[in-house]
Enzyme design. Structure first.
Site, short mmCIF file in Angstrom:
data_model
loop_
_atom_site.label_atom_id
_atom_site.label_comp_id
_atom_site.label_asym_id
_atom_site.label_seq_id
_atom_site.Cartn_x
_atom_site.Cartn_y
_atom_site.Cartn_z
N LYS A 60 -18.24 -14.50 -16.84
CA LYS A 60 -19.31 -15.28 -17.47
C LYS A 60 -19.57 -16.56 -16.68
CE LYS A 60 -18.40 -13.38 -22.08
NZ LYS A 60 -17.72 -13.52 -23.38
N GLN A 104 -14.47 -17.77 -26.85
CA GLN A 104 -14.08 -16.40 -26.56
C GLN A 104 -13.15 -15.87 -27.65
OE1 GLN A 104 -15.32 -14.57 -24.05
NE2 GLN A 104 -14.12 -12.78 -24.61
N ASP A 127 -23.59 -16.79 -28.91
CA ASP A 127 -23.02 -15.49 -29.27
C ASP A 127 -23.70 -14.91 -30.51
OD1 ASP A 127 -21.06 -14.24 -27.70
OD2 ASP A 127 -19.52 -15.70 -28.30
N1 GUN Z 1 -14.75 -10.90 -27.28
C1 GUN Z 1 -15.21 -9.65 -27.06
N2 GUN Z 1 -16.55 -9.66 -26.97
C2 GUN Z 1 -16.95 -10.93 -27.13
C3 GUN Z 1 -18.22 -11.57 -27.13
O1 GUN Z 1 -19.28 -10.98 -26.98
N3 GUN Z 1 -18.20 -12.91 -27.32
C4 GUN Z 1 -17.06 -13.60 -27.49
N4 GUN Z 1 -17.15 -14.92 -27.69
N5 GUN Z 1 -15.88 -13.04 -27.50
C5 GUN Z 1 -15.82 -11.70 -27.32
#
Ligand code: GUN
Length: 300
Positions: A60, A104, A127
């Site tokens: 990311k 995350q 998100d």
């Molecule tokens: N963990 C697994 N997928 C995601 C996601 O799309 N966003 C976040 N913040 N954590 C995750």
């Protein structure tokens, strides 16, 4: 559709190529915003040292920088208190250089996930996990942030289906990250939607009715060819690291080779949904940054 390729009678939906097209457009849009004095900024918060999360977060950050956005990363030890994490979120909420905040998941068990997600300013919730954004999606409003992976799946579906109205969609998995928001998006587009989960009596029977099959179960090779109606569109959200005699590899939740034989279209793993998730995360961040201009214009 020139990006996608044929595999027998099935179209292989090239998520990596679609994400690449989105990325190109975002580089231009970010450049335009920078000329107006705004550089979109994304803050990523990682608590603890989950190895999969490490990989996702690194990817990311790299892609955020690649489109010309500012990337801010906060790595906190696994014994961080919930109140320290909430303090950091309050600081990020108040920082005008930060347009998107991503915490995350998963978080360590001593931290209440929902309290943390709901502390993020809804405007910066790239998100789409804040209860306000989840609620907007649930009631069919289009002015909230949409979770990245389901948003990416919708874009891939549109590659091969001009209209989704009236189609029978089955979503395997009901997580807040993928299954539930996915089902709501499909419903908002006019699909008849079934969501299956661990208590579903006969998942295969439900899957066989699907014109659109979204698989987000986290179970390698779960969906076999006899689970899929001929001519269905199959979107594989699974990312499973498995060990084979030749080392570790990444596979999806769908037995790709046999299902591809009679699907209308299918996404590969890797190179399908995965690249779309990050492209949509950056798209949400860009939207959040653009919204600050619109908001400023309204109040001045
Ligand atoms: N963990 C697994 N997928 C995601 C996601 O799309 N966003 C976040 N913040 N954590 C995750």
């Amino acid at each position: 559709m020139g990006m996608n390729s044929m595999l027998g009678d099935a179209t292989m939906i090239n998520g990596a190529a679609v994400a690449g097209v989105m990325t190109k457009a975002m580089i231009r849009d970010v450049d335009n915003l920078r000329k107006q004095g705004i550089t979109p900024g994304l803050a990523v918060v990682l608590v603890g040292d989950d190895p999969a999360s490490e990989v996702y977060v690194r990817s990311k950050i790299r892609k955020t920088k690649a489109v010309g956005m500012n990337s801010f990363c906060h790595r906190l030890p696994s014994d961080t208190s919930q109140s320290a994490l909430l303090d950091l979120i309050a600081t990020l909420n108040a920082d005008p250089d930060i347009h998107g905040i991503l915490v995350q998941l998963p978080l360590p068990l001593h931290i209440q996930r929902d309290a943390v997600l709901d502390a993020i300013s809804p405007e910066k919730d790239v998100d789409g996990f804040h209860v306000l954004n989840a609620g907007k999606l649930a009631v069919g409003r289009t002015d909230g942030m949409i979770p990245c992976t389901p948003r990416g799946c919708m874009i891939l579906l549109r590659q091969v289906l001009p209209s989704l109205a009236g189609l029978h969609a089955v979503v395997i998995g009901c997580s807040n990250i993928v299954g539930r928001p996915m089902a709501r998006l499909l419903l908002n587009e006019g699909c008849t939607v079934v969501v299956t989960h661990l208590q579903t009596r006969d998942v295969a029977a439900e899957a066989r009715r699907a014109d659109i099959l979204i698989v987000a179960a986290g179970h390698p090779g779960l969906v076999r060819s006899n689970w899929v109606k001929p001519g269905a569109v199959v979107i594989d959200v699974g990312i499973n690291r498995i060990t084979t005699p030749n080392g570790t590899t990444i596979v999806g939740d769908v037995a790709f080779d046999e299902v591809a034989d009679h699907a209308k279209a299918i996404t590969p793993v890797p190179g399908g949904v995965g690249p779309m998730t990050i492209a949509c995360l950056l798209q949400n961040t860009l939207q959040a940054a653009q919204n600050t201009i619109i908001t400023k214009a309204l109040v001045s």
